[in-house]
Design an enzyme around this catalytic site. Sequence first.
Site, PDB file in Angstrom:
ATOM      1  N   GLU A  66     -20.079  72.095  14.426  1.00 51.88           N
ATOM      2  CA  GLU A  66     -18.902  71.764  13.636  1.00 51.88           C
ATOM      3  C   GLU A  66     -18.412  70.436  13.788  1.00 51.88           C
ATOM      4  O   GLU A  66     -18.031  69.565  13.161  1.00 51.88           O
ATOM      5  CB  GLU A  66     -17.770  72.704  13.865  1.00 51.88           C
ATOM      6  N   ARG A 101       3.054  81.553  -2.716  1.00 50.95           N
ATOM      7  CA  ARG A 101       2.007  80.790  -2.773  1.00 50.95           C
ATOM      8  C   ARG A 101       2.442  79.563  -3.246  1.00 50.95           C
ATOM      9  O   ARG A 101       2.082  78.514  -2.756  1.00 50.95           O
ATOM     10  CB  ARG A 101       0.634  81.362  -3.319  1.00 50.95           C
ATOM     11  N   GLY A 146      -6.863  74.158  16.776  1.00 49.70           N
ATOM     12  CA  GLY A 146      -7.010  72.903  16.224  1.00 49.70           C
ATOM     13  C   GLY A 146      -7.962  72.081  16.857  1.00 49.70           C
ATOM     14  O   GLY A 146      -8.054  70.988  17.152  1.00 49.70           O
ATOM     15  N   HIS A 156     -16.932  75.976   7.376  1.00 46.00           N
ATOM     16  CA  HIS A 156     -16.939  77.306   7.544  1.00 46.00           C
ATOM     17  C   HIS A 156     -18.159  77.522   8.569  1.00 46.00           C
ATOM     18  O   HIS A 156     -18.872  77.074   8.714  1.00 46.00           O
ATOM     19  CB  HIS A 156     -17.231  78.125   6.533  1.00 46.00           C
ATOM     20  N   LEU A 199      -6.315  78.589  -0.987  1.00 45.56           N
ATOM     21  CA  LEU A 199      -5.567  77.734  -1.932  1.00 45.56           C
ATOM     22  C   LEU A 199      -5.817  78.236  -3.245  1.00 45.56           C
ATOM     23  O   LEU A 199      -6.693  78.956  -3.697  1.00 45.56           O
ATOM     24  CB  LEU A 199      -6.225  76.374  -1.793  1.00 45.56           C
TER      25      LEU A 199
END
Length: 225
Positions: free
Chosen positions: A191, A82, A27, A126, A110
Amino acid sequence: MTGTPVGGRVATAANPLRCAVLISGSGSGMEAMVKAQQQHDLFHTTSVVISNRSEAGGIQLAKKLGVKVELVLPPNDAENTRTSHEDLIMQILQQYDIEFVVLSGYMRLLSPHILESWGGRIVNIHPSYLPHFPGAHAHRDVLASGARLTGCTVHMVDEGMDSGVVLAQETVPVLGSDDESSLSNRVKVEEHRLYPRVLSWIAQGFVTIKSGKVHLDVPQVPQDD
């Protein structure tokens, strides 16, 4: 043609874009995002953090920051895992009146099931300079390749593996002394700067859908660190 903001509307500091951040691990990116939102008058806010793993370190980080946390473990029914899992996530998105979904170290692809409802309203970051080194082991793959340059990429989410429309990227040099840990730590610095900035673009209406395609039109203004 002006286009439709991918966030659904142009937000303000007084009425920020309501986001859900999905995590699977430490996180650190979510923490950086929430701290940026709490310390500055950004046009986006994190209304809830959703984790698919009960042991994710980000759960306690979010709670310490005063953010609501929802744990959504994948169901045991393998055939419908899923869709069932994504149904539970979408229920939470509705419960918190979420407008936009932010993936931050979320380690599940997803499916078309959730993208039918949320496609065009989900972004991911990413840890490589896409299209190079997609997938779950970017730093390992970068080092194995002998590449001397990597980076990070914020992109829209589609059905593929890190294949959505790129919104922004930063480069990071690969040092001869790097291992996966040191490279990861240096990429994370970029990031943590880039993701809140791109989400601000989205919240301000600079990322739009025109004729079914994503367009980025950001004014040339100084960028905040």
